[in-house]
Design a protein around this motif. Structure first.
Motif, short mmCIF file in Angstrom:
data_model
loop_
_atom_site.label_atom_id
_atom_site.label_comp_id
_atom_site.label_asym_id
_atom_site.label_seq_id
_atom_site.Cartn_x
_atom_site.Cartn_y
_atom_site.Cartn_z
N SER A 162 27.03 0.22 16.16
CA SER A 162 28.27 0.93 16.45
C SER A 162 28.08 1.82 17.68
N PHE A 163 29.20 2.05 18.37
CA PHE A 163 29.12 2.89 19.58
C PHE A 163 28.70 4.32 19.24
N ASN A 164 28.87 4.76 17.99
CA ASN A 164 28.49 6.12 17.63
C ASN A 164 27.00 6.39 17.87
N TRP A 165 26.17 5.33 17.77
CA TRP A 165 24.74 5.50 17.99
C TRP A 165 24.42 5.84 19.45
N LEU A 166 25.35 5.53 20.34
CA LEU A 166 25.12 5.86 21.75
C LEU A 166 25.05 7.38 21.95
N PHE A 167 25.80 8.12 21.14
CA PHE A 167 25.75 9.57 21.25
C PHE A 167 24.36 10.10 20.89
N LEU A 168 23.70 9.44 19.94
CA LEU A 168 22.34 9.85 19.59
C LEU A 168 21.42 9.68 20.79
N GLY A 169 21.58 8.58 21.54
CA GLY A 169 20.79 8.37 22.75
C GLY A 169 21.00 9.46 23.76
N THR A 170 22.24 9.93 23.87
CA THR A 170 22.54 11.03 24.80
C THR A 170 21.82 12.30 24.39
N SER A 171 21.87 12.63 23.10
CA SER A 171 21.23 13.85 22.60
C SER A 171 19.72 13.81 22.85
N VAL A 172 19.10 12.67 22.59
CA VAL A 172 17.67 12.53 22.84
C VAL A 172 17.37 12.72 24.32
N GLY A 173 18.23 12.19 25.18
CA GLY A 173 18.04 12.34 26.62
C GLY A 173 18.02 13.80 27.05
N PHE A 174 18.93 14.60 26.52
CA PHE A 174 18.97 16.02 26.87
C PHE A 174 17.71 16.75 26.38
N LEU A 175 17.24 16.40 25.20
CA LEU A 175 16.04 17.06 24.67
C LEU A 175 14.80 16.70 25.49
N VAL A 176 14.68 15.44 25.88
CA VAL A 176 13.55 15.03 26.72
C VAL A 176 13.63 15.72 28.08
N SER A 177 14.84 15.85 28.61
CA SER A 177 15.02 16.58 29.87
C SER A 177 14.49 18.00 29.75
N ALA A 178 14.82 18.67 28.64
CA ALA A 178 14.34 20.04 28.43
C ALA A 178 12.81 20.10 28.37
N LEU A 179 12.20 19.11 27.73
CA LEU A 179 10.74 19.08 27.63
C LEU A 179 10.08 18.87 28.99
N LEU A 180 10.73 18.10 29.86
CA LEU A 180 10.18 17.87 31.20
C LEU A 180 10.32 19.11 32.09
N ILE A 181 11.38 19.86 31.89
CA ILE A 181 11.58 21.07 32.68
C ILE A 181 10.61 22.18 32.25
N LEU A 182 10.21 22.16 30.98
CA LEU A 182 9.38 23.22 30.41
C LEU A 182 8.13 23.54 31.24
N PRO A 183 7.32 22.52 31.68
CA PRO A 183 6.12 22.86 32.45
C PRO A 183 6.36 23.00 33.96
N THR A 184 7.59 22.91 34.38
CA THR A 184 7.90 22.94 35.81
C THR A 184 7.88 24.37 36.34
N ARG A 185 7.28 24.55 37.51
CA ARG A 185 7.26 25.87 38.15
C ARG A 185 8.49 26.00 39.05
N ILE A 186 9.46 26.72 38.57
CA ILE A 186 10.72 26.89 39.29
C ILE A 186 10.79 28.31 39.83
N PRO A 187 10.85 28.49 41.14
CA PRO A 187 10.93 29.85 41.69
C PRO A 187 12.25 30.50 41.30
N GLU A 188 12.21 31.80 41.15
CA GLU A 188 13.44 32.51 40.80
C GLU A 188 14.40 32.48 41.98
N ALA A 189 15.66 32.61 41.68
CA ALA A 189 16.69 32.54 42.72
C ALA A 189 16.54 33.71 43.68
N ARG A 190 16.80 33.44 44.95
CA ARG A 190 16.81 34.52 45.93
C ARG A 190 17.96 35.47 45.59
#
Length: 424
Positions: A162-190
């Motif tokens: 069912s197409f409803n399972w596609l939403f689960l794929g989206t949610s997983v994508g956002f969580l993986v994105s957060a995990l990838l950003i976690l170790p990233t060194r991002i300078p603070e905004a000027r």
């Protein structure tokens, strides 16, 4: 490639790709959810949902830019990814149309804060002009790969679930994105050159209105939105009701537009080394005007065929890439470094203001009065935007806008002067 030797950029680029693919799956699923709840009136439901999205983008993005220098940007990006993952998980549970509007509002409020913040981080990590140009191109290729492959993946998945399972794929994508950003060194905004929130919110908008090339970008935003609304809003009803296609056919048709965008994005880095951004973007506007006119001919002359639709959708995809891909370079070359977050947020807000105009036309007018009238109005808007870009953006118009001095400002470098000349 030297660009991908930058560790923090690799993490951010990977996060972008995964989140984009999740969002692509949700786009297909949202259209099918609207069709399940509203049937032939799915275009109106989808148009309303996307209008809610645009309102959030127009309102939230400038506010996010005003406050972004007060929070750790890495923490903010991770938090927004988690919020988006949670909201998407609730979409398969909706039983009423108004539920869609509420959840889309929450989801897009988070995205409206996330996207301009993310975009403004990249030039702080990728400081070399040529590398930044490649980063913009890589970002566009990632977006176009998503627009091409997400519908294909969705079409394959819909054959088994069912197409409803596609939403689960989206949610997983956002969580993986957060995990990838976690170790990233991002300078603070000027620190911004402006101290008051009201001034920060208005600064980017003022910069657009007093800079020739940015006024041209505003007009081009309307061209992109007018053509893109046909694809985003009307594909599901056009394929299901006019062509008699299936759920998978909806996904394949969206993939046709993505293939055009991908084709253009792959060749643009080489083209932009020889041709100015203005020339490429104005050419893209012409392609989009031609695409919208061809769409009108499809629906008014009784030529609604699979082949004709695929060609028109591909042409629109090509035109969108030609306009969107060079935009980041134009923005970056037009302002001082401490104003980059403000101008990126302003572009995010102003571009989606154009979509706020065109989404209801595609959705509401298309549902109540037919595709022919709606697409004719959108073609007229695309034409007006293309003419406006030619008039507002002189062939040699391109000056950097001075901002108030800041302790974090630096003089305009040779790299910046070179970028500005290429944008003109």
């Amino acid at each position: 490639m030297r660009l991908f030797a930058i560790r923090d950029y690799r993490h951010l680029f990977s996060a972008q790709i995964i989140a984009l693919f999740g969002t692509g799956l949700a786009t297909v699923a949202l259209g099918l959810l609207a069709y399940e709840l509203a049937g032939p009136r799915a275009g109106m439901v989808l148009g309303t949902a996307l209008t809610v999205k645009m309102v959030m983008y127009v309102v939230i993005a400038p506010l996010a830019a005003a406050y972004v220098d007060r929070f750790p940007r890495r923490t903010l990006l991770i938090l927004l990814d988690v919020v988006r993952a949670a909201v998407v998980l609730a979409l398969p549970l909706v039983t009423e149309i108004w539920h869609i509007y509420v959840l889309i509002g929450l989801l897009q409020a988070a995205s409206a804060a996330f996207t301009p913040t993310f975009q403004a981080v990249i030039p702080d990590i990728v400081t070399d002009e040529s590398d930044y140009t490649r980063a913009l191109s890589a970002s566009q290729v990632a977006s176009t790969m998503e627009s091409l492959l997400s519908p294909v993946l969705a079409a394959v998945a819909l054959a088994f679930m069912s197409f409803n399972w596609l939403f689960l794929g989206t949610s997983v994508g956002f969580l993986v994105s957060a995990l990838l950003i976690l170790p990233t060194r991002i300078p603070e905004a000027r620190p911004s050159a402006h101290t008051r929130v009201r001034d920060k919110v208005a600064a980017g908008i003022r910069t657009f209105f007093r800079t020739p090339q940015l006024r041209g970008v505003m007009a081009l935003n309307l061209v992109v939105a007018a053509a893109g609304s046909i694809v985003v809003v009307n594909t599901v009803n056009y394929v299901r009701d006019e062509l008699g296609g299936s759920q998978s056919d909806v996904a394949w048709t969206l993939a046709a537009s993505g293939s055009g965008t991908l084709l253009a994005a792959l060749v643009l880095p080489r083209v932009l080394r020889r041709i100015t951004a203005r020339s490429v973007m104005v050419t893209g506007a012409g392609v989009l005007v031609g695409g919208t006119i061809a769409a009108v001919v499809l629906t008014t002359a009784g030529l609604a065929t699979w082949t004709g639709t695929a060609i028109v959708w591909t042409v629109i995809g090509i035109g969108m890439a030609l306009v969107i891909t060079p935009t980041g370079n134009v923005l970056r070359a037009s302002v001082q470094p401490n104003a980059i977050p403000e101008v990126f947020a302003a572009q995010f807000s102003l571009s989606h203001l154009a979509w706020l105009i065109t989404y209801p036309i595609a959705g509401w007018l298309g549902t109540n009065s037919g595709f022919a009238l709606a697409w004719s109005v959108l073609a007229a808007l695309a034409g007006a935007g293309a003419v406006g870009a030619l008039l507002l953006w002189p062939r040699h118009g391109g000056q950097r806008v001075a901002t108030a001095p800041s302790t974090h400002d630096r003089p305009v470098s040779r790299m910046d002067r070179s970028a500005l000349s290429k944008a003109a």
